[in-house]
Design an enzyme around this catalytic site. Structure first.
Site, mmCIF file in Angstrom:
data_model
loop_
_atom_site.group_PDB
_atom_site.id
_atom_site.type_symbol
_atom_site.label_atom_id
_atom_site.label_comp_id
_atom_site.label_asym_id
_atom_site.label_seq_id
_atom_site.Cartn_x
_atom_site.Cartn_y
_atom_site.Cartn_z
ATOM 1 N N PRO A 33 81.507 -158.707 -33.109
ATOM 2 C CA PRO A 33 80.688 -158.027 -32.093
ATOM 3 C C PRO A 33 81.254 -156.690 -31.627
ATOM 4 O O PRO A 33 80.523 -155.707 -31.494
ATOM 5 C CB PRO A 33 80.639 -159.049 -30.949
ATOM 6 C CG PRO A 33 80.782 -160.375 -31.632
ATOM 7 C CD PRO A 33 81.700 -160.145 -32.795
ATOM 8 N N ASP A 42 79.485 -157.516 -38.669
ATOM 9 C CA ASP A 42 80.928 -157.500 -38.419
ATOM 10 C C ASP A 42 81.174 -158.244 -37.115
ATOM 11 O O ASP A 42 80.245 -158.836 -36.561
ATOM 12 C CB ASP A 42 81.413 -156.031 -38.338
ATOM 13 C CG ASP A 42 82.838 -155.863 -38.837
ATOM 14 O OD1 ASP A 42 83.703 -156.667 -38.417
ATOM 15 O OD2 ASP A 42 83.097 -154.941 -39.624
ATOM 16 N N GLY A 92 60.713 -147.715 -51.714
ATOM 17 C CA GLY A 92 61.715 -146.794 -52.251
ATOM 18 C C GLY A 92 61.332 -146.314 -53.632
ATOM 19 O O GLY A 92 60.540 -145.380 -53.804
ATOM 20 N N ARG A 93 61.849 -147.007 -54.654
ATOM 21 C CA ARG A 93 61.705 -146.555 -56.046
ATOM 22 C C ARG A 93 60.279 -146.238 -56.498
ATOM 23 O O ARG A 93 60.090 -145.241 -57.207
ATOM 24 C CB ARG A 93 62.391 -147.554 -56.992
ATOM 25 C CG ARG A 93 63.914 -147.424 -56.917
ATOM 26 C CD ARG A 93 64.620 -148.640 -57.470
ATOM 27 N NE ARG A 93 64.455 -149.798 -56.598
ATOM 28 C CZ ARG A 93 65.007 -150.988 -56.816
ATOM 29 N NH1 ARG A 93 65.752 -151.172 -57.885
ATOM 30 N NH2 ARG A 93 64.832 -151.975 -55.966
ATOM 31 N N LYS A 99 72.628 -152.137 -42.100
ATOM 32 C CA LYS A 99 72.784 -153.606 -42.001
ATOM 33 C C LYS A 99 74.142 -153.992 -41.417
ATOM 34 O O LYS A 99 74.946 -154.678 -42.068
ATOM 35 C CB LYS A 99 72.611 -154.253 -43.381
ATOM 36 C CG LYS A 99 71.283 -153.921 -44.036
ATOM 37 C CD LYS A 99 71.149 -154.589 -45.387
ATOM 38 C CE LYS A 99 69.857 -154.279 -46.081
ATOM 39 N NZ LYS A 99 69.666 -152.887 -46.507
ATOM 40 N N ASP A 152 69.353 -147.794 -42.129
ATOM 41 C CA ASP A 152 69.473 -149.149 -42.677
ATOM 42 C C ASP A 152 70.873 -149.378 -43.221
ATOM 43 O O ASP A 152 71.107 -149.327 -44.428
ATOM 44 C CB ASP A 152 68.399 -149.318 -43.776
ATOM 45 C CG ASP A 152 68.398 -150.704 -44.388
ATOM 46 O OD1 ASP A 152 68.858 -151.658 -43.725
ATOM 47 O OD2 ASP A 152 67.927 -150.841 -45.539
ATOM 48 N N LYS A 211 63.628 -143.784 -44.398
ATOM 49 C CA LYS A 211 64.759 -144.700 -44.271
ATOM 50 C C LYS A 211 65.992 -144.118 -44.953
ATOM 51 O O LYS A 211 65.933 -143.695 -46.108
ATOM 52 C CB LYS A 211 64.414 -146.056 -44.898
ATOM 53 C CG LYS A 211 65.514 -147.104 -44.722
ATOM 54 C CD LYS A 211 65.065 -148.475 -45.163
ATOM 55 C CE LYS A 211 65.347 -148.767 -46.608
ATOM 56 N NZ LYS A 211 66.763 -148.919 -46.965
HETATM 57 O O1 C5P Z 1 63.256 -149.281 -54.194
HETATM 58 P P1 C5P Z 1 62.748 -150.371 -53.309
HETATM 59 O O2 C5P Z 1 61.302 -150.179 -52.895
HETATM 60 O O3 C5P Z 1 63.028 -151.756 -53.855
HETATM 61 O O4 C5P Z 1 63.605 -150.187 -51.978
HETATM 62 C C1 C5P Z 1 63.641 -151.118 -50.926
HETATM 63 C C2 C5P Z 1 64.561 -150.626 -49.861
HETATM 64 O O5 C5P Z 1 64.614 -151.573 -48.799
HETATM 65 C C3 C5P Z 1 66.007 -150.420 -50.301
HETATM 66 O O6 C5P Z 1 66.478 -149.273 -49.629
HETATM 67 C C4 C5P Z 1 66.736 -151.652 -49.829
HETATM 68 O O7 C5P Z 1 68.073 -151.379 -49.491
HETATM 69 C C5 C5P Z 1 65.947 -152.018 -48.588
HETATM 70 N N1 C5P Z 1 65.966 -153.431 -48.182
HETATM 71 C C6 C5P Z 1 65.555 -154.453 -49.020
HETATM 72 N N2 C5P Z 1 65.592 -155.755 -48.600
HETATM 73 C C7 C5P Z 1 65.999 -156.054 -47.357
HETATM 74 C C8 C5P Z 1 66.396 -155.024 -46.492
HETATM 75 C C9 C5P Z 1 66.370 -153.702 -46.938
HETATM 76 O O8 C5P Z 1 65.131 -154.179 -50.152
HETATM 77 N N3 C5P Z 1 65.964 -157.293 -46.914
#
Ligand code: C5P
Length: 249
Positions: A67, A65, A227-228, A62, A60, A33
């Site tokens: 259309p 804005d 992510g983290r 998001k 991602d 992602k």
């Molecule tokens: O680091 P972590 O596992 O929390 O990362 C989650 C990822 O998913 C981030 O990149 C965040 O921007 C994305 N995300 C989210 N919640 C949403 C949509 C996307 O945490 N509803």
């Protein structure tokens, strides 16, 4: 239902770091992602670089804005990430593109933008993909961020998920806590993406509606975004392997 997959969120500060992670994880992970953080620093080339390594990319950003703007943002995102050989600054959109990499696998729009905006994104995505002769990316709608936890969040998420389906989106981004309700209401084909995944003992960070990988799978999520817990781990390869093991079991 297809086997659930892990998506690693490349929330890092440079393209170099992102590519190092892709190289490290590429035998285990197939989808990466790219979100606001990495895209703002590197732009579309980082997506082309990941795809050129045979990996799928979930963009991602998001979109939220009017259309018309979302329509052009969608077109731009699909075109600019679908070839390593076209110079987009001199030719946009390209007339007869020769494509050497697959297009985006999936991208996000925000359901808050309403039906007109969601429909515009789907239409722009399909039209652009057809023009380029590529598989259209999955369009998924962000409902309520997993860092939020308002009362009755389930009702808000469900309303937004129904709007997403009605507007032609392929699926939604929700927390694991809402997955079962959405599956029951919107069926097995509707794509459900769940961030806020935390293996037991991991810090939640700014996330509020969290769940373990096993809970996400049991609830019926299609794609687990992490992510983290991976990218900030001392050993990202080991962290990813452990999550994959939990998903398998
Ligand atoms: O680091 P972590 O596992 O929390 O990362 C989650 C990822 O998913 C981030 O990149 C965040 O921007 C994305 N995300 C989210 N919640 C949403 C949509 C996307 O945490 N509803």
């Amino acid at each position: 239902m297809k086997k659930p997959e892990l998506i690693v969120a490349l929330d890092v500060g440079s393209g170099k770091e992102a590519i190092q992670l892709v190289e490290l994880l590429k035998n285990e992970v197939d989808i990466f992602k790219v979100g606001g953080q990495l895209f703002s620093i590197e732009g579309p080339h980082i997506i082309r670089d990941i795809q050129a390594r045979g990996k799928r990319v979930f963009l991602d950003l998001k979109f939220h804005d009017i259309p018309n703007t979302v329509s052009y943002s969608t077109m731009g995102a699909i075109v600019s990430t679908s070839s390593t050989t076209i110079n987009f600054t001199t030719q946009f959109p390209p007339k007869n593109p020769s494509l050497d990499i697959p297009g985006l696998f999936m991208f996000t729009v925000h359901t808050q933008g309403g039906e007109g905006m969601l429909k515009a994104a789907v239409e722009a995505s399909r039209k652009t993909a057809k023009k380029l002769n590529i598989v259209p990316p999955l369009v998924v709608g962000v409902t309520v961020l997993t860092s939020e936890n308002e009362p009755n969040v389930i009702n808000t998420v469900l309303t937004k998920a129904k709007l997403a389906k009605k507007s032609g989106l392929d699926g939604v981004v929700v927390s694991v806590q809402e997955v079962r309700a959405i599956r029951d209401e919107l069926g097995d084909e509707f794509v459900i993406v769940t961030p806020g995944i935390r293996p037991l003992g991991e810090s939640a960070g700014d996330q509020k509606r969290i769940a373990t990988p096993a809970e996400a799978i049991a609830a019926g999520s299609n794609y687990l975004v992490v992510g983290r817990p991976i990218v900030q781990a001392t050993n990202p390869y080991k962290a990813a392997k452990e999550i994959l093991k939990e998903m398998e079991s």
